[in-house]
Write a protein that holds these residues in place. Structure first.
Motif, PDB file in Angstrom:
ATOM      1  N   SER A   1     -12.101  -3.275  -7.384  1.00 49.63           N
ATOM      2  CA  SER A   1     -12.261  -4.717  -7.604  1.00 49.63           C
ATOM      3  C   SER A   1     -10.947  -5.359  -8.022  1.00 49.63           C
ATOM      4  O   SER A   1     -10.594  -6.449  -7.564  1.00 49.63           O
ATOM      5  CB  SER A   1     -13.315  -4.983  -8.682  1.00 49.63           C
ATOM      6  N   VAL A   2     -10.202  -4.661  -8.879  1.00 50.61           N
ATOM      7  CA  VAL A   2      -8.905  -5.184  -9.324  1.00 50.61           C
ATOM      8  C   VAL A   2      -7.943  -5.293  -8.138  1.00 50.61           C
ATOM      9  O   VAL A   2      -7.244  -6.295  -7.981  1.00 50.61           O
ATOM     10  CB  VAL A   2      -8.310  -4.282 -10.437  1.00 50.61           C
ATOM     11  N   ASN A   3      -7.917  -4.252  -7.302  1.00 49.79           N
ATOM     12  CA  ASN A   3      -7.044  -4.288  -6.114  1.00 49.79           C
ATOM     13  C   ASN A   3      -7.412  -5.437  -5.187  1.00 49.79           C
ATOM     14  O   ASN A   3      -6.543  -6.138  -4.668  1.00 49.79           O
ATOM     15  CB  ASN A   3      -7.125  -2.961  -5.356  1.00 49.79           C
ATOM     16  N   LYS A   4      -8.721  -5.626  -4.971  1.00 53.12           N
ATOM     17  CA  LYS A   4      -9.178  -6.707  -4.097  1.00 53.12           C
ATOM     18  C   LYS A   4      -8.786  -8.067  -4.687  1.00 53.12           C
ATOM     19  O   LYS A   4      -8.295  -8.942  -3.982  1.00 53.12           O
ATOM     20  CB  LYS A   4     -10.691  -6.626  -3.922  1.00 53.12           C
ATOM     21  N   ASN A   5      -8.987  -8.231  -5.994  1.00 53.68           N
ATOM     22  CA  ASN A   5      -8.627  -9.499  -6.642  1.00 53.68           C
ATOM     23  C   ASN A   5      -7.119  -9.730  -6.611  1.00 53.68           C
ATOM     24  O   ASN A   5      -6.670 -10.863  -6.442  1.00 53.68           O
ATOM     25  CB  ASN A   5      -9.142  -9.538  -8.077  1.00 53.68           C
TER      26      ASN A   5
ATOM     27  N   GLU B   1      -2.580 -13.809  -1.788  1.00 59.74           N
ATOM     28  CA  GLU B   1      -2.804 -14.741  -0.685  1.00 59.74           C
ATOM     29  C   GLU B   1      -2.817 -16.179  -1.191  1.00 59.74           C
ATOM     30  O   GLU B   1      -2.225 -17.071  -0.578  1.00 59.74           O
ATOM     31  CB  GLU B   1      -4.126 -14.420   0.024  1.00 59.74           C
ATOM     32  N   ILE B   2      -3.475 -16.399  -2.314  1.00 59.51           N
ATOM     33  CA  ILE B   2      -3.514 -17.742  -2.905  1.00 59.51           C
ATOM     34  C   ILE B   2      -2.104 -18.191  -3.275  1.00 59.51           C
ATOM     35  O   ILE B   2      -1.729 -19.339  -3.052  1.00 59.51           O
ATOM     36  CB  ILE B   2      -4.458 -17.773  -4.121  1.00 59.51           C
ATOM     37  N   GLN B   3      -1.330 -17.280  -3.831  1.00 63.80           N
ATOM     38  CA  GLN B   3       0.049 -17.598  -4.211  1.00 63.80           C
ATOM     39  C   GLN B   3       0.873 -17.994  -2.976  1.00 63.80           C
ATOM     40  O   GLN B   3       1.661 -18.933  -3.027  1.00 63.80           O
ATOM     41  CB  GLN B   3       0.690 -16.384  -4.887  1.00 63.80           C
ATOM     42  N   GLU B   4       0.679 -17.292  -1.870  1.00 67.18           N
ATOM     43  CA  GLU B   4       1.386 -17.630  -0.628  1.00 67.18           C
ATOM     44  C   GLU B   4       0.983 -19.021  -0.148  1.00 67.18           C
ATOM     45  O   GLU B   4       1.830 -19.813   0.266  1.00 67.18           O
ATOM     46  CB  GLU B   4       1.075 -16.592   0.454  1.00 67.18           C
TER      47      GLU B   4
END
Length: 193
Positions: free
Chosen positions: A81-85, A91-94
């Protein structure tokens, strides 16, 4: 080749299925229902030796093994879950960086447009000054013609008769032109606003 694609899609489907299981398991472990189920299992586990169904050592061995396995899987699920988040956050940062770049480009365009508007405004002011100067010149010419003696205004009946009329026509044309220029300047001012 097709078999490789099928294997790839099968691997992706299995990975997605495992990720869903990890998400569900992580959410369930942190719920009130999970707390109730674990509490009930521990009570049953400790009642078994008291009711002489299983020896105390055997119950502790089985319970310790189950709890250890559960902790291992829970740690794996949490890490997934941590890796997925983390991936989602990257992606959001990009996206945020792309938006910032777009905003900077828009800001530059706005600044260029402001400079263009200022230049147009300066041009309009210069045109207005030119029109005012022409108007003053026309008024001076009109006054000069009005101040001329009446004998000069009335030409003799000779070839020179059309010339004063042409001068007056030219002055009238210049005045009309000035009026049109003033109207256009006013329109430009209104459009600029």
């Amino acid at each position: 080749m097709q078999q490789l694609k099928d294997t790839h899609t099968l691997g992706e489907r299995n990975r997605e299925r495992l990720e869903r299981i990890a998400d569900v398991a992580t959410r369930w472990i942190g719920s009130t229902a999970s707390l109730a189920v674990h509490t009930l299992l521990f009570i049953v586990a400790f009642l078994l030796p008291l009711l002489h169904i299983v020896s105390f050592d055997k119950m502790l061995l089985v319970l310790t093994t189950i709890v250890s396995l559960e902790a291992i899987y829970l740690a794996i699920f949490i890490q997934m879950s941590v890796n997925k988040n983390s991936k989602d956050i990257e992606e959001i940062q990009e996206y945020v960086e792309e938006i910032q770049e777009d905003i900077e480009e828009i800001q530059e365009d706005v600044e260029e447009m402001q400079e263009d508007v200022e230049e147009i405004q300066e041009d309009v002011e210069e045109i207005q000054e030119d029109v005012e100067e022409i108007q003053e010149d026309v008024e001076e010419l009109q006054e000069e013609m009005d101040d001329e003696p009446a004998d000069d205004k009335l030409p003799s009946v000779t070839v020179q008769q059309p010339q004063p009329q042409n001068a007056r026509d030219k002055i009238a044309q210049i005045q009309e032109l000035i009026i049109r220029l003033q109207q256009e300047v006013e329109l430009l001012k209104v459009d600029k606003s």
